[in-house]
Design an enzyme around this catalytic site. Structure first.
Site, short mmCIF file in Angstrom:
data_model
loop_
_atom_site.label_atom_id
_atom_site.label_comp_id
_atom_site.label_asym_id
_atom_site.label_seq_id
_atom_site.Cartn_x
_atom_site.Cartn_y
_atom_site.Cartn_z
N THR B 146 96.65 17.16 76.62
CA THR B 146 95.71 16.50 75.70
C THR B 146 95.78 17.24 74.36
OG1 THR B 146 93.86 17.78 76.58
CG2 THR B 146 94.19 15.57 77.47
N LYS B 168 97.33 21.94 82.53
CA LYS B 168 96.95 21.48 81.20
C LYS B 168 95.55 22.00 80.91
CE LYS B 168 94.68 18.63 79.87
NZ LYS B 168 93.27 18.57 79.41
N THR B 179 89.82 19.46 79.84
CA THR B 179 89.66 19.94 81.20
C THR B 179 90.90 20.72 81.66
OG1 THR B 179 88.18 18.22 81.92
CG2 THR B 179 89.73 19.01 83.56
#
Lengths: 383, 383
Positions: B146, B168, B179
């Site tokens: 992200t 990630k 997250t």
């Protein structure tokens, strides 16, 4: 007025040269009696500054004739030499006003890890005693300022008696530089035990619910001195109510002056199973940097609020929470509620309401947003 | 390589159009067997996203044939409709790979409080199944990014077996957008119970000690799948050791990529009475905004470190603490030590050592500094 609003007190604020700025840096408040009853609460941080170590012991007798406060140095992590400085300060005040050293409370604020210049300090103490005046409240309130933009004072009246106070600090946003120090005086005639109960009740609902950045200072002190000069012995509840008003007023002044903050945020948790649950939820939200940066960005990000609620141990159903920001219920039943576009976060004052739907207790915790100015002021001042 | 380094796994990363950026947003990892043993740990936040609610139940059987991950939306606080989306995603994957839905783990990341576009999501799932490849690890690791600047991958080898993973997240600095999701695969032949024990041991010493801003995400998931394809059953300790290395490596990659951070800070507490005490002290310091802004300002402000130590419940004598910053003992016996001018805080990597002098346990907690960029990124992205 503040600490000299009540009968039986004199105060002074003088310049001893402890601050590079040349601003006033020593304040003295003397209880002229007839009573010397007193109570105090101190930081719960286990690492405590020398004046706190001294004052905590000295207050155990339940009396105080004076409090001497200096800005320009916290006298914290300064070892045995620093403690000796605190002790000698109390002894000098005691000698000059004619009391025992144990009846002198000492407060310090400023940078930590540095010894105070004792020559300047002692000369300043003498000047302060010389300057004592029944109208010295304003001068004292000014002399305890560090990064404060304004002095904080508050007075309330009972039936034939008064309670007034002064505070310094910037919402505990920078304890190393801006410890919270509060001195409250009253002319009621109440014993130390009653003062102690009243002070603990008042601070637990005011200063203890102010959580600007979750950091606890090493020097925080709230001192209450009663002269008995009014000759009035009010009902303990009535006294506690007025005292709580003074503490609440000073707490809101501290919040409004928090370093680098753009918003004052009142986080109210309602319909909690217990008041402790409501406080726990409020504190978790108040300490979330993600929530605090969102408010700075004028973003009513209720997801970050729920994520913080979820880290508390309060009783609630995670699928059934409501959240309002400035009165707009942007989250209903843990899902999307009214449009976030209805929320106006331009004003400084922000309200967040969290409905736990688990009981009928409630509590409010106050905090500030996390801003560029906070980062700047707290990364730059000592370098 | 990452999740396809071990034998018995295929993976894919495709673009379903869930992200406005047009970057890949769906990753799929399939365990081709022969074993389907699996274990997982999830966020301890009580407010959990729909994919976590699903996956926590699904993993209870100790097996997983696949994990489907989407970026571009966290599917959190999206109510029953959001849970149905998660369920249908698992059902579609199961149908396409020939398993039961309960053997499909689901992870989501992105903005919260918004429903996923189910048409795009389901089309993406079909594309991902079509794209499955034994060399698909890189594509999968890219598709879960992200705000990550780089994809995070790590592989370790045992005697005839491998363990590899992808992650990630940006150090949990922005859980609403970033997250932490971790998928680890291995070709060892070990039962689910052993995998579970190994995973809990590994995460407790790695990801659990990473505390960028103290905020817990609603979606955090670490999943471990074992294919048994190597035919090797290693000693549990040897497997745990390699697994811990992979987790540690991925954790350091997350820390280094934390949004807006200038410094990675390792806080090591030594000579604690217990490891729990050492961790408690490390976490308190890691969560102090005053400490974190000081490091941003390249200020080795040990007073702020001691003030944070003082808020922990660890055993120590407040008058007898030592603190080193980058190896310089700037605080000795809770007082001034070596000159702070000897500390160079220009490099990204910072070490803080706190000596409690109360035992022989130690632990390290990792965090980042608090910067203008942190405030900017976390106040601006959703508005």
């Amino acid at each position: 007025m503040s600490v000299t609003a009540a009968q039986g007190f004199t105060a002074a604020g003088v310049t001893a040269g402890l601050k590079d700025s040349g601003n006033p840096d020593i304040a003295l408040v003397v209880n002229e009696g007839p009573s010397a009853a007193a109570a105090a609460v101190f930081t719960s941080n286990r690492c405590q500054a020398n004046p706190v170590l001294w004052s905590k012991e000295a207050i155990k007798g339940g009396s105080a004739r004076a409090v001497i406060l200096n800005s320009g140095g916290a006298n914290c992590y300064t070892g045995a030499e620093g403690f000796a400085t605190t002790h000698r300060t109390a002894e000098l005040v005691a000698e000059l006003i004619g009391s025992g050293a144990v009846d002198v409370q000492v407060c310090s604020t400023g940078l930590i890890g540095r010894l105070l210049d004792e020559d300047k300090l002692m000369a300043g103490v003498r000047s302060a005693v010389d300057a004592l005046d029944a109208g010295g409240g304003d001068a004292a309130a000014t002399a305890i300022m560090t990064t404060d933009h304004v002095s904080k004072q508050s007075v309330r009246e009972g039936d034939g008696w008064r309670v007034g106070g002064m505070a310094k600090g910037a919402g505990m946003l920078a304890p190393a530089l801006a410890t919270m120090l509060v001195v409250i005086t009253t002319d009621v005639d109440l014993p130390a035990e009653t003062l102690d109960e009243a002070l603990r009740a008042a601070t637990s609902r005011t200063f203890d619910r102010l959580d600007s950045d979750g950091c606890q200072s090493t020097n925080d002190t709230v001192l209450l001195m009663a002269s008995g000069a009014s000759g009035v012995t009010p009902d303990a509840d009535a006294f506690t109510a007025r005292l709580t008003e003074v503490c609440g007023d000073l707490a809101m002044q501290l919040l409004a002056d928090a370093e680098g903050a753009d918003h004052e945020i009142a986080i109210t948790t309602v319909n909690a199973a217990t008041e402790a649950d409501a406080l726990s939820v409020g504190r978790e939200v108040a300490r979330s940097n993600l929530f605090k940066t969102a408010i700075f960005g004028k973003d009513p990000n209720w997801g970050r609020i729920l994520a913080s609620v979820g880290t508390s141990d309060a009783r609630f159903d995670p699928q059934n929470l409501d959240v309002a920001v400035n009165g707009v219920w942007v989250c209903r039943d843990s899902g999307v509620g009214e449009s976030i576009d209805l929320v106006d976060l331009e004003p400084r004052h922000v309200t967040v309401t969290i409905d736990l739907k688990s009981g009928d207790a409630s509590a409010t915790v106050w905090t500030n947003d996390l801003t560029h100015a906070y980062v700047h002021e707290n990364s730059a001042y000592s370098t």
